[in-house]
Design a protein around this motif. Structure first.
Motif, PDB file in Angstrom:
ATOM      1  N   ILE A  99       0.865  -1.182   0.000  1.00 38.85           N
ATOM      2  CA  ILE A  99       0.000   0.000   0.000  1.00 38.85           C
ATOM      3  C   ILE A  99       0.904   1.234   0.000  1.00 38.85           C
ATOM      4  CG2 ILE A  99      -1.883  -1.133   1.231  1.00 38.85           C
ATOM      5  CD1 ILE A  99      -0.879   0.427   3.749  1.00 38.85           C
ATOM      6  N   CYS A 100       0.300   2.373  -0.214  1.00 40.99           N
ATOM      7  CA  CYS A 100       1.041   3.649  -0.265  1.00 40.99           C
ATOM      8  C   CYS A 100       2.105   3.703   0.830  1.00 40.99           C
ATOM      9  CB  CYS A 100       0.059   4.804  -0.112  1.00 40.99           C
ATOM     10  SG  CYS A 100       0.874   6.409   0.077  1.00 40.99           S
ATOM     11  N   ARG A 101       3.354   3.886   0.431  1.00 39.54           N
ATOM     12  CA  ARG A 101       4.433   3.849   1.421  1.00 39.54           C
ATOM     13  C   ARG A 101       4.337   4.992   2.416  1.00 39.54           C
ATOM     14  NH1 ARG A 101       7.437  -0.319  -0.163  1.00 39.54           N
ATOM     15  NH2 ARG A 101       7.701  -0.560  -2.401  1.00 39.54           N
ATOM     16  N   ARG A 102       3.866   6.128   1.957  1.00 41.34           N
ATOM     17  CA  ARG A 102       3.787   7.264   2.863  1.00 41.34           C
ATOM     18  C   ARG A 102       2.794   6.972   3.991  1.00 41.34           C
ATOM     19  NH1 ARG A 102       6.263  11.785   1.132  1.00 41.34           N
ATOM     20  NH2 ARG A 102       5.952  10.945  -0.942  1.00 41.34           N
TER      21      ARG A 102
ATOM     22  N   ASN B 298      -4.100   8.319  -0.706  1.00 42.86           N
ATOM     23  CA  ASN B 298      -2.809   7.839  -1.193  1.00 42.86           C
ATOM     24  C   ASN B 298      -1.993   9.040  -1.652  1.00 42.86           C
ATOM     25  OD1 ASN B 298      -3.359   5.180  -0.739  1.00 42.86           O
ATOM     26  ND2 ASN B 298      -4.223   4.845  -2.778  1.00 42.86           N
ATOM     27  N   CYS B 299      -0.656   8.937  -1.496  1.00 40.94           N
ATOM     28  CA  CYS B 299       0.147  10.149  -1.699  1.00 40.94           C
ATOM     29  C   CYS B 299       0.402  10.472  -3.162  1.00 40.94           C
ATOM     30  CB  CYS B 299       1.471  10.032  -0.949  1.00 40.94           C
ATOM     31  SG  CYS B 299       2.706   9.004  -1.777  1.00 40.94           S
ATOM     32  N   GLY B 300       0.399   9.463  -4.018  1.00 40.33           N
ATOM     33  CA  GLY B 300       0.664   9.736  -5.433  1.00 40.33           C
ATOM     34  C   GLY B 300       2.131   9.988  -5.735  1.00 40.33           C
ATOM     35  N   ASN B 301       2.981   9.952  -4.717  1.00 40.30           N
ATOM     36  CA  ASN B 301       4.394  10.257  -4.929  1.00 40.30           C
ATOM     37  C   ASN B 301       5.297   9.161  -4.354  1.00 40.30           C
ATOM     38  OD1 ASN B 301       6.528  11.770  -5.887  1.00 40.30           O
ATOM     39  ND2 ASN B 301       6.577  13.179  -4.139  1.00 40.30           N
ATOM     40  N   CYS B 302       4.794   7.917  -4.365  1.00 43.47           N
ATOM     41  CA  CYS B 302       5.649   6.784  -3.987  1.00 43.47           C
ATOM     42  C   CYS B 302       5.503   5.719  -5.072  1.00 43.47           C
ATOM     43  CB  CYS B 302       5.268   6.238  -2.616  1.00 43.47           C
ATOM     44  SG  CYS B 302       3.740   5.280  -2.599  1.00 43.47           S
ATOM     45  N   ASP B 303       6.409   4.746  -5.079  1.00 42.86           N
ATOM     46  CA  ASP B 303       6.376   3.779  -6.179  1.00 42.86           C
ATOM     47  C   ASP B 303       5.108   2.939  -6.179  1.00 42.86           C
ATOM     48  OD1 ASP B 303       8.238   1.023  -4.877  1.00 42.86           O
ATOM     49  OD2 ASP B 303       7.609   2.783  -3.791  1.00 42.86           O
ATOM     50  N   VAL B 304       4.555   2.674  -4.994  1.00 45.21           N
ATOM     51  CA  VAL B 304       3.330   1.866  -4.963  1.00 45.21           C
ATOM     52  C   VAL B 304       2.153   2.653  -5.561  1.00 45.21           C
ATOM     53  CG1 VAL B 304       1.751   0.533  -3.542  1.00 45.21           C
ATOM     54  CG2 VAL B 304       4.166   0.652  -2.928  1.00 45.21           C
ATOM     55  N   CYS B 305       2.071   3.927  -5.217  1.00 45.71           N
ATOM     56  CA  CYS B 305       0.999   4.744  -5.797  1.00 45.71           C
ATOM     57  C   CYS B 305       1.152   4.840  -7.313  1.00 45.71           C
ATOM     58  CB  CYS B 305       1.018   6.149  -5.210  1.00 45.71           C
ATOM     59  SG  CYS B 305       0.309   6.230  -3.569  1.00 45.71           S
ATOM     60  N   ARG B 306       2.391   4.933  -7.759  1.00 42.05           N
ATOM     61  CA  ARG B 306       2.604   5.091  -9.201  1.00 42.05           C
ATOM     62  C   ARG B 306       2.345   3.795  -9.958  1.00 42.05           C
ATOM     63  NH1 ARG B 306       7.074   8.171  -7.353  1.00 42.05           N
ATOM     64  NH2 ARG B 306       8.443   6.410  -7.748  1.00 42.05           N
TER      65      ARG B 306
END
Ligand code: ADP
Ligand code: ZN
Length: 707
Positions: free
Chosen positions: A370-373, A387-395
């Motif tokens: 899940i979103c790392r942040r 979700n942050c949209g700025n971690c590899d999982v979100c991307r």
């Protein structure tokens, strides 16, 4: 009206606004309260005590564990026109005596001292004679045995309250864990303290985790996306530091290394070169960075796994202190987990268990689907819904699949080999490998031998780790890391319990944190010219470039192109002292640039406002655009104003109300539509922010007001 602290912030530091929480901390300190401040690295702790130091009469004593950090801070303060000095073992006695005299004569606003120095009889005497207004203890977690940076000297700091019961004390740290927090309060004997916990979110840092395979190749790819950008690569061993640096140097990069086994001279040489932008990359052990204030570190890579989330967050926190976008990349391997575990073996039981649990939390972060942040912030006690949209999982959201059969193959092989397989050997068995060990142990005889041939060994490793992390399989640490089953594994193996696994992304697909339009945000011709000028001035004066202005300040200059003293003073990070020292050099450069642009027949304004327009049309708010472009919201508002004047935007309704337009309009009427923003701002008693004034001017200009 601006409050006193705000005026000081603007006048000395050139900042328009306090960051969230800074103002409250400052208020509390000025009113004489004891405070504990928890803020992430790069969150802006220094301002919390530097502004009170200037508001209060007398001297503020700052206790800091690191000589390099003290020197940096004092240098930066002096450049902002503030009288400050430090005292530590690097100075001879004459120097120290001179500074002590300054303390006694009331010539200093801030004195930085090491904890050892603070408690010497000599310095105690000085303190008893000087007028002390505030004690600030930086890196206060060093006081706690439970923290990750325990320092014996810090435990003596409890005496401060005994000796100076009436002087307010501020403790600051980036470590949030509860035990440490309690310890700080108790040991420093804070009285009815106000505790401030800032958000630990650093949205400008992108987060990426990669399996630790082909690391050098990945780093080289990463560097191609980060030309000329300064960064740190953290390695666990001295040897790795040197090897990675050598590989990068061979590839044509300016890279140095830094670790504890080097001489003091070698270390400060590397550090200096990095601070001055003479080398781009430092490969370092964690010994590097504690005292580094460099605000334009644009990326941090962990070549090896750090020891826990606090350390990881502190280390990546050294990137993007200026608030502009910065990238972080963590290489994760199970081998590193084992290494970190073995380093804990010497510790007494209670501490070891705590540190092991912390390491496990980091592992969970690295393995998260899940979103790392979210995972990070949860660790610091914050819940983030989006979700942050700025971690590899979100991307690249991880895809799950039914992994029951794969799990059963692995578990069954473990049972049949009588729980004697470490991970690598299990993979050999599953893949039908013909190794010496397989033959010696007769493992080719077991039924599942070769049953997982179709899965790549690296993928197997990942799946097995997933099984461990979700509690479907265990590692017997005391049994040479052999894998063993537990109740849950038996459910899978014998009762057909379903197992959900996540697909392993090939690194090429996962991407390396490049999604932000960063090249557009940082860069541009004028920015580069200003950066060159900064480097030239810095070299002339023997200081690091960021001490003159941060990247962010240069970027704002490049966007706003101020050519008068007043407009230059409106740029964030330009205070009065810096205006008078450097302002004119930069104005001259901007004017030269504009002239060259005119010569080229281009509009000096550039098209940066059109980029903002596009984002506005996509439905982003001004704040979001500012964040995405790494610019200040005020800059985006000035784009909005320009867009409105150019008829590209039809209305300013959503940014400034009728009533506000009317009030500001009156001031414009009195002072003239071409007056300086600052003049209007002051005449309105600071009641309306600059951006609204700028918008109102656009509004009345378009209406045809001529006064
Ligand atoms: P910390 O000590 O918490 O790691 P610093 O005090 O070094 O962080 O601040 C990080 C960066 O943020 C510095 O470059 C500092 O100049 C900048 N900064 C701090 N407060 C503000 C503010 N109110 N406005 C703009 N920049 C700020
Ligand atoms: Zn995310």
């Amino acid at each position: 009206m601006l409050s006193e602290p705000q005026k000081i912030l603007k006048r000395f530091f050139g900042y328009e606004q306090f960051r969230p929480m800074q103002q409250d901390v400052v208020q509390a300190a000025v009113s004489g309260r004891d405070v504990l401040v928890l803020m992430p690295t790069g969150g802006g702790k220094s301002i919390c005590y530097q502004v009170p130091a200037l508001c209060l009469p007398g001297l503020t004593v700052v206790v800091s564990p690191l000589i390099a950090l003290m020197q940096d801070q004092v240098e930066a303060l002096k450049r902002n026109g503030i009288s400050a000095a430090f005292l530590n073992s690097s100075q001879d006695w004459q120097e120290q005596a001179a500074i002590e005299r300054q303390c006694l004569n009331g010539e200093l606003k801030l004195i930085y001292v090491s904890p050892e120095k603070l408690l010497t009889d000599n310095f105690q005497y000085i303190l008893s004679k000087a007028q002390i207004s505030l004690f600030a203890i930086d890196e206060a977690h060093c006081i706690s045995f439970w923290g990750h940076d325990f320092r014996l000297e810090y435990t003596q700091l409890g005496k401060i309250k005994e000796l100076f019961p009436h002087v307010p004390l501020m403790a600051l740290t980036a470590t949030a864990d509860k035990l440490t927090r309690q310890d700080i309060l108790q040991q420093l004997r804070l009285e009815q303290p106000e505790v401030f916990v800032a958000s630990f979110d650093r949205p400008n840092l992108s987060l990426t985790v990669h399996p630790a395979q082909e690391r050098i190749k990945r780093i080289l790819e990463f560097l191609e996306d980060h030309p000329f950008e300064a960064g740190i690569i953290y390695c666990l061993s001295r040897k790795a530091c040197e090897q990675v640096a050598a590989r990068l140097t061979a590839a044509g990069y300016k890279a140095g290394y830094y670790h504890a086994a080097l001489s003091h001279q070698q270390r400060s040489h590397t550090q200096d070169a990095f601070l001055k932008d003479d080398i781009q990359i430092v490969c370092a052990t964690v010994a590097f960075g504690m005292g580094i204030d460099k605000s334009n570190v644009r990326w941090v890579i962990h070549y090896n796994l750090p020891k826990n989330i606090e350390s990881y967050y502190q280390e990546i926190g050294r990137a993007g202190r200026d608030g502009l976008a910065a990238d972080t990349l963590l290489f994760y391997s199970f081998a590193d987990v084992m290494k970190q575990r073995s380093m804990l073996e010497e510790l007494p039981d209670q501490r070891r268990e705590l540190q092991e649990a912390k390491l496990e939390r980091l592992q969970q972060y690295a393995e998260a689907h899940i979103c790392r942040r979210k995972v990070l912030l949860a660790y610091f006690g914050e819940v983030q819904d989006e979700n942050c949209g700025n971690c590899d999982v979100c991307r690249n959201p991880h895809q799950s699949f039914d992994g029951t059969v794969l799990a059963q193959k692995a578990l069954s092989a473990i049972v049949r080999a009588k729980e004697t397989l470490p991970i690598s050997l299990l993979i050999d068995v599953l893949r039908g490998g013909d190794t010496e060990e397989v033959r010696r142990k007769g493992l080719f005889k077991i039924k599942t031998y070769g049953s997982g041939r179709d899965v790549h060994p690296l993928d197997w490793r990942n799946y097995i780790q997933q099984l461990i992390n979700t509690g479907l399989l265990e590692i017997a640490y005391e049994q040479r890391q052999h894998l063993r089953l537990n109740e849950n594994s038996r459910e899978v193996l014998f009762n057909g319990k379903k197992v959900e696994l996540y697909k392993v992304e090939s690194p090429a697909v996962a991407g390396l944190g490049k999604p932000k339009p960063k090249a557009e945000a940082i860069g541009g011709e004028l920015f580069n010219r200003l950066r060159k000028l900064r480097k030239q001035l810095a070299d002339e004066q023997g200081v690091p470039p960021y001490v003159i202005f941060s990247d962010k300040t240069l970027q704002e200059m490049a966007a706003d192109q101020p050519v008068t003293e007043d407009s230059m003073l409106q740029v964030n990070g330009v205070g009065r002292q810096k205006m008078s020292t450097y302002g004119h050099d930069f104005i001259t450069e901007i004017m030269a640039f504009q002239k060259a642009q005119k010569g080229k027949g281009e509009k000096a304004q550039g098209a940066t406002h059109l980029v903002s327009l596009e984002l506005l049309q996509q439905g982003l708010s001004v704040e979001q655009i500012a964040r995405q472009r790494g610019m200040h919201p005020t800059t985006i508002y000035s784009h909005v104003a320009t867009l409105y004047e150019q008829n590209r935007l039809q209305s300013l309704n959503s940014y400034v109300s009728e009533r506000e337009l009317e009030a500001i309009g009156n001031a414009i009427y009195v002072h003239g539509i071409d007056s300086q923003l600052k003049q209007l701002f002051d005449s309105l008693h600071g009641k309306y922010p600059y951006h609204k004034i700028r918008l109102a001017i656009a509004f009345y200009k378009k209406k045809g007001m001529k006064v």
